[in-house]
Design a protein around this motif. Sequence first.
Motif, PDB file in Angstrom:
ATOM      1  N   HIS A  60       6.245  -2.923  -0.771  1.00 26.06           N
ATOM      2  CA  HIS A  60       5.340  -3.766   0.006  1.00 26.06           C
ATOM      3  C   HIS A  60       4.809  -2.950   1.179  1.00 26.06           C
ATOM      4  CE1 HIS A  60       6.579  -7.458  -2.059  1.00 26.06           C
ATOM      5  NE2 HIS A  60       7.748  -6.847  -2.137  1.00 26.06           N
ATOM      6  N   VAL A  61       3.505  -3.026   1.397  1.00 28.64           N
ATOM      7  CA  VAL A  61       2.909  -2.377   2.566  1.00 28.64           C
ATOM      8  C   VAL A  61       3.238  -3.248   3.758  1.00 28.64           C
ATOM      9  CG1 VAL A  61       0.792  -1.533   3.635  1.00 28.64           C
ATOM     10  CG2 VAL A  61       1.036  -1.493   1.130  1.00 28.64           C
ATOM     11  N   ARG A  62       4.038  -2.722   4.667  1.00 28.74           N
ATOM     12  CA  ARG A  62       4.438  -3.506   5.839  1.00 28.74           C
ATOM     13  C   ARG A  62       3.489  -3.294   7.006  1.00 28.74           C
ATOM     14  NH1 ARG A  62       9.808  -5.076   5.725  1.00 28.74           N
ATOM     15  NH2 ARG A  62       9.262  -6.126   7.659  1.00 28.74           N
ATOM     16  N   GLN A  63       3.129  -2.052   7.258  1.00 26.71           N
ATOM     17  CA  GLN A  63       2.155  -1.721   8.298  1.00 26.71           C
ATOM     18  C   GLN A  63       1.325  -0.560   7.788  1.00 26.71           C
ATOM     19  OE1 GLN A  63       3.872  -1.025  12.177  1.00 26.71           O
ATOM     20  NE2 GLN A  63       4.885  -3.015  12.214  1.00 26.71           N
ATOM     21  N   GLN A  64       0.085  -0.507   8.257  1.00 29.94           N
ATOM     22  CA  GLN A  64      -0.781   0.591   7.857  1.00 29.94           C
ATOM     23  C   GLN A  64      -1.901   0.747   8.863  1.00 29.94           C
ATOM     24  OE1 GLN A  64      -2.588  -1.999   4.469  1.00 29.94           O
ATOM     25  NE2 GLN A  64      -3.811  -0.131   4.576  1.00 29.94           N
ATOM     26  N   VAL A  65      -2.556   1.904   8.838  1.00 28.66           N
ATOM     27  CA  VAL A  65      -3.749   2.113   9.643  1.00 28.66           C
ATOM     28  C   VAL A  65      -4.843   1.244   9.044  1.00 28.66           C
ATOM     29  CG1 VAL A  65      -5.511   3.778  10.326  1.00 28.66           C
ATOM     30  CG2 VAL A  65      -3.098   4.458  10.318  1.00 28.66           C
ATOM     31  N   THR A  66      -5.432   0.401   9.851  1.00 26.41           N
ATOM     32  CA  THR A  66      -6.462  -0.525   9.388  1.00 26.41           C
ATOM     33  C   THR A  66      -7.631   0.234   8.780  1.00 26.41           C
ATOM     34  OG1 THR A  66      -5.846  -2.041  11.134  1.00 26.41           O
ATOM     35  CG2 THR A  66      -7.969  -2.417  10.094  1.00 26.41           C
ATOM     36  N   GLY A  67      -8.051  -0.198   7.595  1.00 23.97           N
ATOM     37  CA  GLY A  67      -9.194   0.401   6.930  1.00 23.97           C
ATOM     38  C   GLY A  67      -8.880   1.634   6.106  1.00 23.97           C
ATOM     39  N   ALA A  68      -7.669   2.136   6.199  1.00 18.89           N
ATOM     40  CA  ALA A  68      -7.281   3.327   5.448  1.00 18.89           C
ATOM     41  C   ALA A  68      -6.479   2.906   4.216  1.00 18.89           C
ATOM     42  CB  ALA A  68      -6.462   4.267   6.331  1.00 18.89           C
ATOM     43  N   TRP A  69      -6.145   3.856   3.369  1.00 20.82           N
ATOM     44  CA  TRP A  69      -5.343   3.581   2.175  1.00 20.82           C
ATOM     45  C   TRP A  69      -3.971   3.066   2.589  1.00 20.82           C
ATOM     46  CZ3 TRP A  69      -0.668   5.342   0.297  1.00 20.82           C
ATOM     47  CH2 TRP A  69      -0.390   4.994  -1.025  1.00 20.82           C
ATOM     48  N   PRO A  70      -3.357   2.181   1.842  1.00 19.78           N
ATOM     49  CA  PRO A  70      -3.818   1.512   0.634  1.00 19.78           C
ATOM     50  C   PRO A  70      -4.694   0.315   0.953  1.00 19.78           C
ATOM     51  CG  PRO A  70      -1.512   0.957   1.008  1.00 19.78           C
ATOM     52  CD  PRO A  70      -1.933   1.895   2.111  1.00 19.78           C
ATOM     53  N   ARG A  71      -5.689   0.104   0.112  1.00 21.99           N
ATOM     54  CA  ARG A  71      -6.666  -0.962   0.340  1.00 21.99           C
ATOM     55  C   ARG A  71      -6.450  -2.152  -0.583  1.00 21.99           C
ATOM     56  NH1 ARG A  71      -9.973   3.843   0.793  1.00 21.99           N
ATOM     57  NH2 ARG A  71     -10.554   4.072   2.967  1.00 21.99           N
ATOM     58  N   GLY A  72      -5.412  -2.130  -1.360  1.00 21.65           N
ATOM     59  CA  GLY A  72      -5.200  -3.134  -2.395  1.00 21.65           C
ATOM     60  C   GLY A  72      -4.501  -4.391  -1.927  1.00 21.65           C
ATOM     61  N   ALA A  73      -3.762  -4.985  -2.846  1.00 20.81           N
ATOM     62  CA  ALA A  73      -3.165  -6.304  -2.680  1.00 20.81           C
ATOM     63  C   ALA A  73      -1.936  -6.334  -1.767  1.00 20.81           C
ATOM     64  CB  ALA A  73      -2.795  -6.868  -4.052  1.00 20.81           C
ATOM     65  N   GLY A  74      -1.497  -5.223  -1.278  1.00 28.56           N
ATOM     66  CA  GLY A  74      -0.360  -5.224  -0.369  1.00 28.56           C
ATOM     67  C   GLY A  74       0.934  -4.725  -0.988  1.00 28.56           C
ATOM     68  N   THR A  75       0.916  -4.417  -2.264  1.00 29.04           N
ATOM     69  CA  THR A  75       2.079  -3.802  -2.897  1.00 29.04           C
ATOM     70  C   THR A  75       1.593  -2.648  -3.771  1.00 29.04           C
ATOM     71  OG1 THR A  75       2.019  -5.265  -4.818  1.00 29.04           O
ATOM     72  CG2 THR A  75       3.437  -5.929  -2.989  1.00 29.04           C
ATOM     73  N   VAL A  76       2.467  -1.690  -3.946  1.00 28.79           N
ATOM     74  CA  VAL A  76       2.223  -0.612  -4.898  1.00 28.79           C
ATOM     75  C   VAL A  76       3.460  -0.491  -5.773  1.00 28.79           C
ATOM     76  CG1 VAL A  76       0.611   0.679  -3.440  1.00 28.79           C
ATOM     77  CG2 VAL A  76       3.032   1.222  -3.354  1.00 28.79           C
ATOM     78  N   GLN A  77       3.241  -0.142  -7.006  1.00 25.40           N
ATOM     79  CA  GLN A  77       4.331   0.099  -7.947  1.00 25.40           C
ATOM     80  C   GLN A  77       4.394   1.606  -8.151  1.00 25.40           C
ATOM     81  OE1 GLN A  77       6.500  -2.145  -9.419  1.00 25.40           O
ATOM     82  NE2 GLN A  77       7.563  -0.337 -10.181  1.00 25.40           N
ATOM     83  N   ILE A  78       5.560   2.185  -7.920  1.00 26.93           N
ATOM     84  CA  ILE A  78       5.740   3.621  -8.133  1.00 26.93           C
ATOM     85  C   ILE A  78       6.755   3.801  -9.245  1.00 26.93           C
ATOM     86  CG2 ILE A  78       6.495   5.803  -7.140  1.00 26.93           C
ATOM     87  CD1 ILE A  78       5.522   4.776  -4.420  1.00 26.93           C
TER      88      ILE A  78
END
Length: 182
Positions: free
Chosen positions: A49-67
Amino acid sequence: ARIFAMWALGMAAGCVATVPSRDASYRDQSALIASQVDVSAQDMDGTWHVRQQVTGAWPRGAGTVQISADGGALILSEVATACNADNLCEPATFVTRYEPTLHGRFRKVMLGDARSGLNAPDALWVLWMDYDRRTFVAGDPSGSYAAIFDHQPTGGADRIVAARDILDWFGYDISRLEERRR
């Protein structure tokens, strides 16, 4: 103390770099940056789960990534919005393959699919991962993005604080970090 020990290990392994200045950067290019040397593709396997990120930068998706680990490589899947020439948009899954370059560092490899790697960064460095492999921080030397990932969508406030400290230490502008809305 564990954070500083990991940084020292990175220094000893020669994983510290400074990078020439770039215009669109979220980090101070004069700051040292390091990847965590004891992180493998298998350590990153799972849903994050993306908890925090730089606004407007990657990841731009639904808030989760599967690795998924594929040997030493990473297969990163994320759901994001794809739009066609008529501006009709719908969710789509984008898959990016990352090959290891050094410990804790991966570079994007383009696959045959035109959607492969869309919006994904060219480099994925694991700047820090906690001891129990619950939280990790990703960024790149150019400072084009920074994100904090966790296996859970909430909780682990101590790890999120530690992750922010790491980003600050490596020269990222942490005032640009925002919580990912659920």
